[in-house]
Design a protein around this motif. Structure first.
Motif, mmCIF file in Angstrom:
data_model
loop_
_atom_site.group_PDB
_atom_site.id
_atom_site.type_symbol
_atom_site.label_atom_id
_atom_site.label_comp_id
_atom_site.label_asym_id
_atom_site.label_seq_id
_atom_site.Cartn_x
_atom_site.Cartn_y
_atom_site.Cartn_z
ATOM 1 N N HIS A 112 0.860 -1.183 0.000
ATOM 2 C CA HIS A 112 0.000 0.000 0.000
ATOM 3 C C HIS A 112 0.893 1.228 0.000
ATOM 4 C CE1 HIS A 112 -3.410 -2.541 0.826
ATOM 5 N NE2 HIS A 112 -2.770 -3.051 1.858
ATOM 6 N N VAL A 113 0.473 2.250 -0.726
ATOM 7 C CA VAL A 113 1.221 3.501 -0.801
ATOM 8 C C VAL A 113 0.204 4.643 -0.850
ATOM 9 C CG1 VAL A 113 1.400 3.435 -3.333
ATOM 10 C CG2 VAL A 113 3.091 4.712 -2.016
ATOM 11 N N ASP A 133 -5.625 -1.534 -6.870
ATOM 12 C CA ASP A 133 -6.834 -0.799 -6.506
ATOM 13 C C ASP A 133 -6.467 0.495 -5.800
ATOM 14 O OD1 ASP A 133 -6.265 -1.407 -3.839
ATOM 15 O OD2 ASP A 133 -8.151 -2.396 -3.438
ATOM 16 N N THR A 134 -7.488 1.331 -5.600
ATOM 17 C CA THR A 134 -7.310 2.599 -4.897
ATOM 18 C C THR A 134 -8.439 2.743 -3.877
ATOM 19 O OG1 THR A 134 -8.609 3.824 -6.511
ATOM 20 C CG2 THR A 134 -6.234 3.726 -6.892
ATOM 21 N N THR A 135 -8.165 3.531 -2.813
ATOM 22 C CA THR A 135 -9.227 3.821 -1.836
ATOM 23 C C THR A 135 -9.141 5.289 -1.453
ATOM 24 O OG1 THR A 135 -8.029 3.464 0.234
ATOM 25 C CG2 THR A 135 -8.940 1.498 -0.860
ATOM 26 N N ASP A 136 -10.169 5.730 -0.755
ATOM 27 C CA ASP A 136 -10.225 7.117 -0.299
ATOM 28 C C ASP A 136 -9.555 7.312 1.059
ATOM 29 O OD1 ASP A 136 -11.964 5.894 1.436
ATOM 30 O OD2 ASP A 136 -13.712 7.092 0.857
ATOM 31 N N GLY A 137 -8.900 6.281 1.573
ATOM 32 C CA GLY A 137 -8.207 6.378 2.856
ATOM 33 C C GLY A 137 -8.898 5.648 3.988
ATOM 34 N N GLU A 138 -9.976 4.939 3.690
ATOM 35 C CA GLU A 138 -10.714 4.268 4.767
ATOM 36 C C GLU A 138 -9.917 3.131 5.408
ATOM 37 O OE1 GLU A 138 -11.870 1.387 1.459
ATOM 38 O OE2 GLU A 138 -11.974 3.556 1.522
ATOM 39 N N ARG A 139 -8.893 2.610 4.739
ATOM 40 C CA ARG A 139 -8.169 1.461 5.290
ATOM 41 C C ARG A 139 -6.870 1.839 6.004
ATOM 42 N NH1 ARG A 139 -6.762 -1.299 -0.396
ATOM 43 N NH2 ARG A 139 -5.487 0.360 -1.240
ATOM 44 N N ASN A 140 -6.550 3.120 6.098
ATOM 45 C CA ASN A 140 -5.327 3.482 6.818
ATOM 46 C C ASN A 140 -5.643 4.469 7.934
ATOM 47 O OD1 ASN A 140 -4.827 6.320 5.780
ATOM 48 N ND2 ASN A 140 -4.758 5.209 3.835
ATOM 49 N N MET A 147 -3.246 3.477 -2.452
ATOM 50 C CA MET A 147 -3.319 2.538 -3.565
ATOM 51 C C MET A 147 -2.699 1.227 -3.130
ATOM 52 S SD MET A 147 -1.478 5.020 -6.329
ATOM 53 C CE MET A 147 -2.412 4.629 -7.783
ATOM 54 N N THR A 148 -3.177 0.144 -3.696
ATOM 55 C CA THR A 148 -2.508 -1.141 -3.579
ATOM 56 C C THR A 148 -1.775 -1.361 -4.892
ATOM 57 O OG1 THR A 148 -4.230 -2.029 -2.148
ATOM 58 C CG2 THR A 148 -2.788 -3.627 -3.230
ATOM 59 N N LEU A 149 -0.477 -1.638 -4.788
ATOM 60 C CA LEU A 149 0.331 -1.958 -5.954
ATOM 61 C C LEU A 149 0.702 -3.425 -5.878
ATOM 62 C CD1 LEU A 149 2.755 1.122 -6.005
ATOM 63 C CD2 LEU A 149 0.506 0.891 -7.069
ATOM 64 N N ARG A 150 0.906 -4.033 -7.033
ATOM 65 C CA ARG A 150 1.204 -5.464 -7.082
ATOM 66 C C ARG A 150 2.296 -5.722 -8.102
ATOM 67 N NH1 ARG A 150 1.254 -10.200 -5.002
ATOM 68 N NH2 ARG A 150 0.569 -11.938 -6.227
#
Length: 157
Positions: A112-113, A133-140, A147-150
């Motif tokens: 995650h970054v 994927d991307t999020t609005d910050g709910e998981r940090n 973003m999740t990078l792979r």
């Protein structure tokens, strides 16, 4: 810029906790000024690395002239941390740590970054990571868009 061969990568041991905490705190402060000020001091962060992170993750340290100048922490196939002391950035040391992580991740690596961390995003992109994927910050806990990078084996460096 590439490392001049003076940096060695090795598995971290409990005695490295204070040095890892120093790298963590100085790197975050210098490279992510948009983060809220750190509430935990060096001693508390050292305890967290010693008592939690070193027990949960495989950690490698980059050692140069007998000093820990960077570290990477892998939890399963998730790269939880990759930090360098600010004065050792852009010397190939991050690549050495990432290569070690990938050697121990035959099925690939995710991380995650923060979306606004343009330097980190560019670094991982150069090494074959793509956006998952991307999020609005709910998981940090900072509540910042991330973003999740792979990376998967077979992709370019």
């Amino acid at each position: 810029m590439s490392d001049d061969g003076r940096t060695r990568i090795r598995r971290a041991v409990e005695a490295d906790a204070a040095a890892i905490a120093h790298v963590h705190l100085t790197s975050r402060s210098a490279t992510m000024p948009y983060l809220p000020p750190q509430k935990r001091g060096h001693e508390e962060v050292t305890r967290w690395f010693r008592d939690v992170v070193l027990k949960r993750c495989r950690i490698w340290v980059a050692v140069r002239d007998a000093e820990v100048v960077g570290y990477a922490a892998l939890d399963g196939n998730v790269l939880e941390h990759l930090y360098l002391r600010p004065e050792f950035r852009r010397r190939g040391i991050g690549t050495l740590l990432l290569d070690e992580v990938r050697r121990h991740s035959p099925d690939g690596v995710s991380l995650h970054v923060f979306q606004q961390n343009a330097d980190a995003r560019a670094f991982y992109e150069r090494h074959g990571f793509t956006v998952f994927d991307t999020t609005d910050g709910e998981r940090n806990m900072e509540h910042l868009p991330d973003m999740t990078l792979r990376w998967a084996p077979g992709r370019s460096r």
